[in-house]
Design an enzyme around this catalytic site. Structure first.
Site, PDB file in Angstrom:
ATOM      1  N   GLU A  74      -9.616  -2.181   5.236  1.00 21.73           N
ATOM      2  CA  GLU A  74     -10.268  -1.837   6.493  1.00 21.73           C
ATOM      3  C   GLU A  74     -11.526  -2.697   6.687  1.00 21.73           C
ATOM      4  O   GLU A  74     -12.045  -3.252   5.706  1.00 21.73           O
ATOM      5  CB  GLU A  74     -10.666  -0.360   6.466  1.00 21.73           C
ATOM      6  CG  GLU A  74      -9.495   0.605   6.272  1.00 21.73           C
ATOM      7  CD  GLU A  74      -8.635   0.771   7.515  1.00 21.73           C
ATOM      8  OE1 GLU A  74      -8.655  -0.116   8.409  1.00 21.73           O
ATOM      9  OE2 GLU A  74      -7.928   1.782   7.612  1.00 21.73           O
ATOM     10  N   ASN A 110      -7.593  -2.849  14.266  1.00 24.17           N
ATOM     11  CA  ASN A 110      -8.974  -3.169  13.861  1.00 24.17           C
ATOM     12  C   ASN A 110      -9.031  -4.396  12.941  1.00 24.17           C
ATOM     13  O   ASN A 110     -10.056  -4.679  12.336  1.00 24.17           O
ATOM     14  CB  ASN A 110      -9.637  -1.958  13.184  1.00 24.17           C
ATOM     15  CG  ASN A 110      -8.912  -1.540  11.908  1.00 24.17           C
ATOM     16  OD1 ASN A 110      -7.919  -2.147  11.517  1.00 24.17           O
ATOM     17  ND2 ASN A 110      -9.412  -0.496  11.272  1.00 24.17           N
ATOM     18  N   ASP A 158       0.809  -1.217   0.000  1.00 25.07           N
ATOM     19  CA  ASP A 158       0.000   0.000   0.000  1.00 25.07           C
ATOM     20  C   ASP A 158       0.847   1.273   0.000  1.00 25.07           C
ATOM     21  O   ASP A 158       2.055   1.237   0.214  1.00 25.07           O
ATOM     22  CB  ASP A 158      -0.960   0.007   1.202  1.00 25.07           C
ATOM     23  CG  ASP A 158      -0.292  -0.458   2.507  1.00 25.07           C
ATOM     24  OD1 ASP A 158       0.947  -0.515   2.559  1.00 25.07           O
ATOM     25  OD2 ASP A 158      -1.023  -0.758   3.466  1.00 25.07           O
ATOM     26  N   HIS A 203      -7.162  -4.814  10.196  1.00 22.33           N
ATOM     27  CA  HIS A 203      -6.869  -4.584   8.769  1.00 22.33           C
ATOM     28  C   HIS A 203      -5.558  -5.238   8.355  1.00 22.33           C
ATOM     29  O   HIS A 203      -4.667  -5.456   9.161  1.00 22.33           O
ATOM     30  CB  HIS A 203      -6.919  -3.090   8.414  1.00 22.33           C
ATOM     31  CG  HIS A 203      -5.773  -2.264   8.882  1.00 22.33           C
ATOM     32  ND1 HIS A 203      -5.859  -0.907   9.079  1.00 22.33           N
ATOM     33  CD2 HIS A 203      -4.487  -2.577   9.178  1.00 22.33           C
ATOM     34  CE1 HIS A 203      -4.690  -0.443   9.465  1.00 22.33           C
ATOM     35  NE2 HIS A 203      -3.852  -1.425   9.540  1.00 22.33           N
TER      36      HIS A 203
HETATM   37  C1  F6R Z   1       1.137  -1.110   6.099  1.00 19.42           C
HETATM   38  C2  F6R Z   1       0.213  -2.188   6.419  1.00 19.42           C
HETATM   39  C3  F6R Z   1      -0.638  -2.110   7.640  1.00 19.42           C
HETATM   40  C4  F6R Z   1       0.175  -2.387   8.896  1.00 19.42           C
HETATM   41  C5  F6R Z   1      -0.722  -2.358  10.127  1.00 19.42           C
HETATM   42  C6  F6R Z   1       0.037  -2.645  11.388  1.00 19.42           C
HETATM   43  O1  F6R Z   1       1.859  -1.430   4.911  1.00 19.42           O
HETATM   44  O2  F6R Z   1       0.159  -3.117   5.703  1.00 19.42           O
HETATM   45  O3  F6R Z   1      -1.670  -3.045   7.522  1.00 19.42           O
HETATM   46  O4  F6R Z   1       0.791  -3.629   8.774  1.00 19.42           O
HETATM   47  O5  F6R Z   1      -1.304  -1.110  10.223  1.00 19.42           O
HETATM   48  O6  F6R Z   1       0.925  -1.613  11.615  1.00 19.42           O
HETATM   49  P1  F6R Z   1       1.929  -1.633  12.839  1.00 19.42           P
HETATM   50  O7  F6R Z   1       2.957  -2.667  12.556  1.00 19.42           O
HETATM   51  O8  F6R Z   1       2.535  -0.252  12.847  1.00 19.42           O
HETATM   52  O9  F6R Z   1       1.121  -1.927  14.054  1.00 19.42           O
END
Ligand code: F6R
Length: 237
Positions: free
Chosen positions: A141, A134, A67, A136
């Site tokens: 989402e 959440n 992303d 994701h």
């Molecule tokens: C970003 C992504 C997100 C993160 C998720 C967890 O490329 O894929 O899904 O993996 O937000 O983020 P952290 O590791 O910062 O808790």
């Protein structure tokens, strides 16, 4: 689904890096599906260490990221391209010709087409993931449907709040992003999910043990034939 519980985040990161390095060892031009955020940082540190100690060869490795924020230039310190260059691409000398990541400044429809054209023809050999509070994955989402391919999304308020720790203020967190769909993630041959910290414990239980629903996007991973979740004790609690 395989769940490995480790003593610490460092141990989880080391183990996950070894799994990814194992894929590169078997296939020199492996396509690595990559994620950003706090969790993958130490995974990339161990991968860089292996490259620098000549224990891994990134000379042919290709990468694709999940992303990117819409509206951020790749030079922006909060862009995911900047993150990837800092933590993995530049230290492992992976040139941008071998890197696929959405361009947050390009025309969104054209960018989706470019990413989908590549992703449809090139499933990742291994996909690294972390899970949002959440549930994701990428920026898929909680929603009423699972998305298949790259698409544009509005970020959930919870996600913007969580990600605002990296920005001067929440107003500066972009409201939209381009993300690989759950379908694209599921087409990876192998998936490694690192989950760390007590704030992820509640969602991790739903991911591994709850109903498979787009309201908990990571729950779809229950259907993948080769998923390893590496969780420290706090997350596995
Ligand atoms: C970003 C992504 C997100 C993160 C998720 C967890 O490329 O894929 O899904 O993996 O937000 O983020 P952290 O590791 O910062 O808790």
């Amino acid at each position: 689904m395989r769940l490995i519980v480790t003593d610490s985040y460092e141990q989880s990161a080391y183990l996950s890096a070894q799994m990814i390095l194992g894929v590169i060892k078997d296939k020199a031009d492996a396509l690595l599906g990559l994620a950003t955020g706090t969790t993958p940082v130490a995974v990339y540190r161990y991968m860089v260490e292996a490259a620098q100690q000549k224990k891994a060869d990134f000379g042919k490795v290709r990468t694709i990221n999940l992303d990117e924020y819409i509206g951020l230039d790749g030079e922006d310190p909060n862009s995911y391209l900047h993150f990837m260059r800092k933590h993995l691409l530049d230290p492992c000398q992976i040139p941008l010709e071998r890197v696929m990541i959405p361009n947050g400044m390009a025309d969104v429809q054209e960018e989706l087409q470019r990413m989908n054209l590549f992703a449809d023809a090139n499933p990742s050999d291994v996909q690294l993931l972390s899970v949002g509070v959440n549930g994701h994955i990428g920026f898929n989402e909680p929603s009423d449907v699972f998305y298949d391919r790259f698409h544009a999304v509005k970020l959930a308020q919870k996600t913007r709040e969580s990600n605002s720790r990296l920005f001067p203020s929440i107003e500066e967190v972009p409201a939209e992003a381009i993300t690989m769909g759950a379908g694209g993630i599921m087409r990876a041959k192998k998936i490694v999910v690192v989950v760390s910290g007590s704030d992820k414990a509640e969602i991790l239980k739903k991911v591994v043990d709850g109903p498979i629903t787009p309201q908990v996007p990571a729950s779809v991973l229950q259907l993948h034939p080769d998923v390893t979740i590496v969780a420290d004790e706090a997350a596995a609690a």
